[in-house]
Design a protein around this motif. Structure first.
Motif, PDB file in Angstrom:
ATOM      1  N   ARG A  76      24.251  53.291  52.092  1.00  0.00           N
ATOM      2  CA  ARG A  76      22.959  53.867  52.526  1.00  0.00           C
ATOM      3  C   ARG A  76      22.949  54.029  54.038  1.00  0.00           C
ATOM      4  N   ARG A  77      22.191  55.019  54.473  1.00  0.00           N
ATOM      5  CA  ARG A  77      22.129  55.368  55.893  1.00  0.00           C
ATOM      6  C   ARG A  77      21.845  54.165  56.788  1.00  0.00           C
ATOM      7  N   ASP A  78      20.905  53.317  56.373  1.00  0.00           N
ATOM      8  CA  ASP A  78      20.481  52.215  57.238  1.00  0.00           C
ATOM      9  C   ASP A  78      21.493  51.083  57.336  1.00  0.00           C
ATOM     10  N   ASN A  79      22.554  51.123  56.546  1.00  0.00           N
ATOM     11  CA  ASN A  79      23.531  50.044  56.639  1.00  0.00           C
ATOM     12  C   ASN A  79      24.437  50.255  57.860  1.00  0.00           C
ATOM     13  N   LYS A  80      24.071  49.571  58.936  1.00  0.00           N
ATOM     14  CA  LYS A  80      24.817  49.749  60.192  1.00  0.00           C
ATOM     15  C   LYS A  80      26.171  49.027  60.149  1.00  0.00           C
ATOM     16  N   ASN A  81      26.355  48.166  59.154  1.00  0.00           N
ATOM     17  CA  ASN A  81      27.649  47.468  59.033  1.00  0.00           C
ATOM     18  C   ASN A  81      28.716  48.304  58.334  1.00  0.00           C
ATOM     19  N   ALA A  82      28.313  49.397  57.730  1.00  0.00           N
ATOM     20  CA  ALA A  82      29.304  50.224  57.036  1.00  0.00           C
ATOM     21  C   ALA A  82      30.138  50.956  58.080  1.00  0.00           C
ATOM     22  N   SER A  83      31.436  50.908  57.902  1.00  0.00           N
ATOM     23  CA  SER A  83      32.311  51.648  58.816  1.00  0.00           C
ATOM     24  C   SER A  83      32.579  53.016  58.183  1.00  0.00           C
ATOM     25  N   ARG A  84      32.128  54.050  58.852  1.00  0.00           N
ATOM     26  CA  ARG A  84      32.080  55.384  58.220  1.00  0.00           C
ATOM     27  C   ARG A  84      33.394  56.133  58.395  1.00  0.00           C
ATOM     28  N   HIS A 239      24.665  44.479  46.841  1.00  0.00           N
ATOM     29  CA  HIS A 239      25.482  44.623  48.055  1.00  0.00           C
ATOM     30  C   HIS A 239      24.793  43.834  49.159  1.00  0.00           C
ATOM     31  N   LYS A 240      25.559  43.071  49.899  1.00  0.00           N
ATOM     32  CA  LYS A 240      24.999  42.125  50.873  1.00  0.00           C
ATOM     33  C   LYS A 240      24.208  42.778  51.998  1.00  0.00           C
ATOM     34  N   ASP A 241      24.458  44.032  52.283  1.00  0.00           N
ATOM     35  CA  ASP A 241      23.760  44.697  53.391  1.00  0.00           C
ATOM     36  C   ASP A 241      22.666  45.647  52.915  1.00  0.00           C
ATOM     37  N   LYS A 307      38.343  50.251  51.198  1.00  0.00           N
ATOM     38  CA  LYS A 307      37.393  49.153  51.420  1.00  0.00           C
ATOM     39  C   LYS A 307      36.094  49.648  52.041  1.00  0.00           C
ATOM     40  N   LYS A 308      36.125  50.861  52.557  1.00  0.00           N
ATOM     41  CA  LYS A 308      34.933  51.392  53.225  1.00  0.00           C
ATOM     42  C   LYS A 308      33.965  52.060  52.241  1.00  0.00           C
ATOM     43  N   TYR A 309      34.462  52.393  51.076  1.00  0.00           N
ATOM     44  CA  TYR A 309      33.578  53.015  50.080  1.00  0.00           C
ATOM     45  C   TYR A 309      33.018  51.917  49.185  1.00  0.00           C
ATOM     46  N   MET A 310      32.246  51.043  49.798  1.00  0.00           N
ATOM     47  CA  MET A 310      31.734  49.844  49.122  1.00  0.00           C
ATOM     48  C   MET A 310      30.300  50.064  48.701  1.00  0.00           C
ATOM     49  N   LEU A 311      30.106  50.533  47.495  1.00  0.00           N
ATOM     50  CA  LEU A 311      28.744  50.745  47.011  1.00  0.00           C
ATOM     51  C   LEU A 311      28.103  49.413  46.668  1.00  0.00           C
ATOM     52  N   TYR A 312      28.953  48.432  46.292  1.00  0.00           N
ATOM     53  CA  TYR A 312      28.472  47.108  45.897  1.00  0.00           C
ATOM     54  C   TYR A 312      29.543  46.105  46.294  1.00  0.00           C
TER      55      TYR A 312
END
Ligand code: 5AD
Ligand code: FES
Length: 350
Positions: A76-84, A239-241, A307-312
């Motif tokens: 999701r957009r608001d997950n700033k921990n996701a590495s895009r 998902h933790k974030d 590992k970056k395509y972590m939906l859950y």
């Protein structure tokens, strides 16, 4: 199992239709015997149409940028921990070539809703894939678009589209999504896709927050009406974030039961044993196949982005090469008496 449960499962198998309250009853009264009976009938129905074949689709997760903010989803957009990341056209074509060598005859291009990929870029890519691999089916799973965009991708050569409806209850939909997302628009997208001529996959998570036997019954009714070619279901996994980090995951048992009920509702439905099902239980996909699933969708994405395509949380297969996943699924399906086949894996219509 109550007599009523057994007779409703039998009715679903013979009439392919139940009333809303009957679905609700079946789902609310799941016990071990009901699960076993539904799975046995579902496996029988699946064998009549598909034998022991399991279709395989190569999943290419080409971007995890997303402009949406679904409350359950790790990208999701608001997950700033996701590495895009975004894959280039060349990288995507390389994934297809590797997949082709491994025997894949259908590719699923999936991403978040990423406006970087304009219709022009996408149509170009679709054209190139279809030209390089004319014997392959191409599936898109890139979210909600205008009817014009869907038409353009279809004209460029896309054959299939996956867009889970997520829930057929408008009130439930509103609890899983921000106010900027509309249930009606999502359903409209699915009808547009069908009208254009795509083979369409819808679907939902099992055990998502605020889901009830009633909302699941509405999902069954929606599938009766819409008649998708495919229906993707898997357990919700927190998902933790995300805002749903502390919500419980969906269960293996309920997912297997719903797979069986879906098989009985629409015998020729393409039903994947999903990665999420393999994530909540190490043998989830094998059990999924035995409960009526007839599709697997191993990952063809480059290892360095997986590992970056972590939906859950704890998603499986993120460290494995495409060839390993392909081989692994062959063995897994064989272990329960099915065979992964090399084909486009089209729905069988009788
Ligand atoms: N758990 C399980 N499935 C999820 N999806 C998104 N987030 C999660 C989650 N936390 C599913 C949605 C989406 C599909 C691509 O993945 O149903 O449509
Ligand atoms: Fe990927 Fe088993 S399917 S390692």
């Amino acid at each position: 199992m109550h007599d009523k449960t057994k007779s409703l499962i039998e009715k679903l198998e013979s009439e392919h239709h139940l009333e809303l309250g009957e679905y609700e009853y079946l789902i609310a009264h799941r016990d071990q015997q009901a699960m076993d009976f539904a799975a046995e009938r579902a496996d029988c129905v699946r064998r009549e149409i598909y034998g022991t074949d399991v279709y395989v689709r190569g999943l290419i997760e080409f971007s995890n940028y997303c402009k949406n903010d679904c409350l359950y989803c790790g990208i999701r957009r608001d997950n700033k921990n996701a590495s895009r990341y975004r894959l280039t056209e060349e990288q995507i074509l390389d994934c297809c070539a590797e997949g082709y060598e491994l025997g894949f005859r259908t590719f699923v291009l999936q991403s978040g809703e990423d406006s970087y990929y304009t219709d022009e870029i996408l149509c170009d890519l679709i054209g190139k894939i279809k030209k390089s691999f004319p014997d392959c089916a191409l599936t898109l799973s890139i979210g909600e678009k205008s009817r014009e965009s869907y038409q353009a991708y279809f004209d460029a050569g896309a054959d299939r589209y996956l867009l889970r409806h997520e829930t057929a209850s408008p009130a439930h939909y509103a609890k899983l999504h921000p106010g900027s997302m509309s249930f009606l628009n999502r359903i409209q997208c699915l009808y547009d896709l069908h009208e254009i001529g795509y083979q369409v996959g819808c679907g939902f998570m099992v055990g998502s927050p605020y889901q009830t036997p009633r909302t699941l019954a509405e999902d069954m009714m929606f599938i009766e009406r819409f008649r998708p070619e495919m229906c993707g279901i898997g357990p919700f996994i927190p998902h933790k974030d995300t805002p749903f980090r502390n919500e419980p995951a969906g269960t293996l048992e309920e997912t297997l039961y719903l797979l069986s009920l879906l098989r009985l509702l629409q015998p020729n439905l393409l039903l994947p044993a999903t990665t999420a099902l393999g994530t909540i239980n190490p043998l989830g996909r094998e059990m999924g196949a035995k409960a009526g699933a007839n599709v697997v969708m191993p990952n063809l994405s480059p290892t360095n982005v997986r590992k970056k395509y972590m939906l859950y949380d704890n998603k499986i297969c993120t460290g494995d090469e495409s060839a390993q996943c392909r081989h692994c699924l062959d063995l897994r399906m064989e272990s329960v008496g099915y065979q992964v086949v090399v084909s486009r894996g089209d729905i069988i219509r009788k």
